[in-house]
Scaffold this motif. Structure first.
Motif, PDB file in Angstrom:
ATOM      1  N   SER A 169       0.728  -1.226  -0.056  1.00 32.14           N
ATOM      2  CA  SER A 169       0.122  -0.038  -0.057  1.00 32.14           C
ATOM      3  C   SER A 169       0.956   1.282   0.031  1.00 32.14           C
ATOM      4  O   SER A 169       0.359   2.264  -0.395  1.00 32.14           O
ATOM      5  N   TYR A 198      -6.457  -0.385  -3.242  1.00 32.86           N
ATOM      6  CA  TYR A 198      -5.997   0.759  -3.210  1.00 32.86           C
ATOM      7  C   TYR A 198      -6.967   1.739  -3.215  1.00 32.86           C
ATOM      8  O   TYR A 198      -6.969   2.894  -2.793  1.00 32.86           O
ATOM      9  N   VAL A 205      -8.048   2.209   0.550  1.00 32.84           N
ATOM     10  CA  VAL A 205      -7.198   3.122   1.015  1.00 32.84           C
ATOM     11  C   VAL A 205      -7.194   4.609   0.788  1.00 32.84           C
ATOM     12  O   VAL A 205      -7.264   5.641   1.863  1.00 32.84           O
TER      13      VAL A 205
END
Length: 435
Positions: free
Chosen positions: A177, A416, A419
């Motif tokens: 990440s 992603y 996040v």
């Protein structure tokens, strides 16, 4: 679009007559035409439809060269699907634009003017904290993986596929990440500038740490992802790109890419054996060529070899994976891959769509992508939360690398996005009230 259709038919006829180089050059010309048309009308270098057309159609043109023995003449259904994907994407985007934005070039330019409406020190502070948190989480996950698995890929000499084995289920998403951090640092710098040297040093340290993990993992794809995402984000926010910066960035990226290739024990002899090129070419030509060209041939392998469709199960892979259901019911993701060679597993964006529903799947998925691209560009008219730039950059990168893999049925893509949503939530003024 009429130019594209004419070029596509000509390319198809030339390929059927085995004039492969001419067939590819015609498609590359069409790709350039479509991109330049969108750029001239909007002045936007990272226009989502333009990027998709340039790289997907251009990649198909490169594949048409047939420089490898692994490549064969494509099935008619392959040509139909690849052409339909571009045609549907372009038309859906155009129809939505005409309905909501008008018909003139001036209307187009007003739609695609990017700017941020809030650039506060508070947002910058929260952004810096988010970057630091991401780096810490990524490194903790990385150290746990290294401890659990007993090795670090960068230091595992003579193991060509060390990175492939460096995965602790579920945890590896946190490890990688950190690839979002360089793009976040671009947003931070554009908001905050160099007003605080201490924070600027912290930002640079976070970038260095974020880049270190792909290097330690010997992951070329993650390194490219991090650098390209940051570059696209910068182009959005600054509306310009200094060619000198591009040259230095590309030079550094190429050097790191070569070093990572060596670190993965992929020497020239090994790669040439895998690629099976028809003529001797430098490895720095053949490697990017095969990573672009063979993906379309893998799609052709699917079209020719698929026995039955998966009826939505393939594209739901992120749901099966991120919820853990695939571990309870392994058959949910146990589908064979149809590829030209075991080592070459990269695919086009539409591979899973065809796997699920055939030509109809490609048509519907392409229509959804075209609509999403338009809506995202429309949303960029006025940016309240600067993390929106990161969301746009991610989508733009998936368009740019549309020839590479099935981004939207990849669990990492949606992780992603998740996040990004969390960071946007933390950065938003509406969430945290400063005391």
């Amino acid at each position: 679009m009429a130019v594209y259709l004419v070029c596509y038919i000509i390319s198809f006829i030339l390929a059927r007559q085995h004039f492969y180089m001419l067939s590819g050059l015609v498609l590359i010309t069409a790709a350039l035409w479509l991109y330049i048309k969108d750029y001239r009308e909007t002045g936007n270098l990272i226009h989502l439809r333009g990027l998709f057309c340039l790289f997907f159609v251009g990649g198909q043109g490169i594949s048409c060269f047939k420089l490898s023995r692994l490549q064969t003449d494509w099935d008619l259904r392959t040509w139909v699907c690849l052409g339909l994907a571009v045609l549907t994407f372009w038309i859906v985007f155009e129809v939505l634009h005409r309905i909501y934005d008008g018909w003139s070039a001036a209307d187009m330019q007003s739609v695609y003017r990017f700017y941020a409406s809030a650039e506060s020190p508070l947002q910058a502070k929260r952004l810096l904290h988010s970057m630091a948190a991401l780096v810490v989480i990524s490194f903790l996950a990385f150290f746990f993986e290294a401890w659990k698995l007993g090795f670090v890929p960068l230091f595992s000499y003579g193991v060509p596929h060390a990175y492939s084995y460096f995965h602790v289920t579920g945890l590896h998403y946190l490890t990688v990440s950190c690839v979002l951090v360089p793009a976040l640092s671009v947003i931070y710098f554009c908001i905050e500038g160099g007003r605080s040297r201490g924070r600027l040093v912290c930002m640079l340290l976070a970038d260095a740490a974020a880049v270190a993990i792909p290097l330690l993992c010997v992951s070329r794809s993650q390194l490219l992802f991090a650098v390209l995402l940051a570059l696209i984000t910068y182009m959005q926010m600054e509306h310009q790109l200094n060619p000198i910066y591009v040259v230095f960035a590309l030079a550094g990226l190429i050097m790191l890419y070569i070093l990572l290739t060596i670190a993965r024990s992929h020497d020239t002899a090994y790669l040439n054996t895998v690629f099976e090129m028809k003529r001797h070419l430098p490895i720095f030509v053949t490697q990017p060529y095969i990573y672009i060209a063979n993906n379309y041939d893998n799609f052709d392998c699917l079209v020719k070899g698929l026995v039955k469709h998966s009826w939505g199960m393939k594209m739901l892979a992120p749901f099966w994976t991120l919820t853990g259901l695939k571990f309870l019911v392994p058959s949910l993701t146990a589908f064979p891959y149809y590829v030209t060679k075991e080592e070459l597993t990269t695919l086009t964006m539409f591979y899973d769509a065809y796997y699920d529903f055939g030509v109809i799947g490609v048509f519907v998925f392409s229509a959804l992508l075209g609509a999403a691209a338009y809506l995202l560009m429309r949303m960029m008219r006025q940016v309240q939360n600067p993390i929106t730039y990161l969301l746009y950059a991610q989508f733009a990168l998936y368009m740019l690398l549309s020839f590479f893999t099935t981004w939207f049925s990849n669990p990492s893509t949606w992780f992603y996005f998740a996040v990004t949503a969390v960071v946007a939530f933390l950065v938003s003024h509406k969430v945290i009230v400063s005391g």
